[in-house]
Design a protein around this motif. Structure first.
Motif, PDB file in Angstrom:
ATOM      1  N   ALA A  99      45.535  47.263  51.846  1.00 50.17           N
ATOM      2  CA  ALA A  99      45.143  46.905  50.317  1.00 50.17           C
ATOM      3  C   ALA A  99      44.676  45.237  50.511  1.00 50.17           C
ATOM      4  N   ALA A 133      40.951  46.524  48.457  1.00 49.71           N
ATOM      5  CA  ALA A 133      40.300  45.910  47.210  1.00 49.71           C
ATOM      6  C   ALA A 133      38.716  45.158  47.660  1.00 49.71           C
ATOM      7  N   ARG A 175      36.712  47.028  34.575  1.00 50.65           N
ATOM      8  CA  ARG A 175      38.382  46.995  34.013  1.00 50.65           C
ATOM      9  C   ARG A 175      38.120  48.382  33.312  1.00 50.65           C
ATOM     10  N   PHE A 191      44.955  54.480  40.203  1.00 52.61           N
ATOM     11  CA  PHE A 191      45.157  54.668  41.373  1.00 52.61           C
ATOM     12  C   PHE A 191      46.945  55.122  41.013  1.00 52.61           C
ATOM     13  N   VAL A 226      49.383  55.600  43.890  1.00 55.74           N
ATOM     14  CA  VAL A 226      50.815  54.870  45.083  1.00 55.74           C
ATOM     15  C   VAL A 226      52.168  55.830  45.480  1.00 55.74           C
ATOM     16  N   ALA A 252      54.348  48.267  45.290  1.00 56.77           N
ATOM     17  CA  ALA A 252      52.500  48.838  44.641  1.00 56.77           C
ATOM     18  C   ALA A 252      52.681  48.599  44.226  1.00 56.77           C
ATOM     19  N   ARG A 253      52.791  47.857  43.164  1.00 56.77           N
ATOM     20  CA  ARG A 253      53.163  47.388  41.396  1.00 56.77           C
ATOM     21  C   ARG A 253      51.963  45.873  41.905  1.00 56.77           C
ATOM     22  N   LEU A 290      50.113  44.678  44.765  1.00 55.25           N
ATOM     23  CA  LEU A 290      49.362  45.385  45.496  1.00 55.25           C
ATOM     24  C   LEU A 290      48.183  45.435  43.854  1.00 55.25           C
ATOM     25  N   ILE A 291      48.135  46.592  43.682  1.00 62.37           N
ATOM     26  CA  ILE A 291      47.568  47.144  41.884  1.00 62.37           C
ATOM     27  C   ILE A 291      46.460  46.239  41.369  1.00 62.37           C
ATOM     28  N   GLU A 292      47.819  45.151  40.895  1.00 59.32           N
ATOM     29  CA  GLU A 292      47.593  44.728  40.024  1.00 59.32           C
ATOM     30  C   GLU A 292      47.281  43.397  40.583  1.00 59.32           C
TER      31      GLU A 292
END
Length: 166
Positions: free
Chosen positions: A62, A66, A144, A149, A151, A160-161, A163-165
């Motif tokens: 991640a 990122a 933005r 995404f 996953v 996962a949430r 990590l994405i946020e």
């Protein structure tokens, strides 16, 4: 457009070629040492990154993902290397009869639409792209609300949430 066709392909190929303070080699070595996969992709109307890793390495991946997606460096030497790779790919395509036929069909079906072009561009357009143009193109596209995404695997939505946020 007609003057920068191929820019998204070159830009996306450079996402993992130096980012977030890491060199291309550092990124590749970290991915390889973990037995994972981190690779850019580009289509006719999209670009992005794909990553595969063991669930135990998800935090590391991640971070790499990122960094590559949010802070690509577009190092000049990597731009030149990747441009040569792209130009070689364009020349190779031009040697394939099926590609020539497909190109003619796209020109006929989409005479006034960007779909008439290939993501790789032409030798003329891809050969002239500058590092500054690539960085500006990235800044325009990576905003933005312009991302999706997906996953899946041995990870829950609750894992996962964040990590994405972040």
């Amino acid at each position: 457009n007609a003057t920068n066709n191929g820019i998204t392909q070159l830009m996306s190929d450079l996402l993992t070629r130096g980012a977030a303070g890491r060199t291309s080699q550092e990124i590749a070595q970290k991915v390889e040492s973990l037995g994972g996969y981190l690779s850019p992709f580009c289509g006719r109307n999209s670009f992005g990154l794909q990553a595969r890793c063991l669930s135990s390495d998800v935090d590391t991946f991640a971070d790499l993902f990122a960094g590559s997606l949010l802070s690509p460096a577009f190092p000049p030497d990597e731009v030149e290397k990747q441009r040569e790779v792209q130009l070689a790919g364009i020349r190779q395509q031009r040697e394939q009869p099926f590609f020539i036929a497909e190109e003619a069909l796209r020109q006929a079906l989409f005479p006034d639409h960007p779909y008439r072009w290939t993501p790789q561009g032409s030798e003329d357009t891809a050969g002239k792209l500058t590092r500054d143009e690539l960085a500006a193109h990235f800044k325009n596209l990576a905003v933005r609300g312009n991302a999706a995404f997906a996953v899946f695997g041995d990870i829950t939505a609750d894992q996962a949430r964040p990590l994405i946020e972040s």
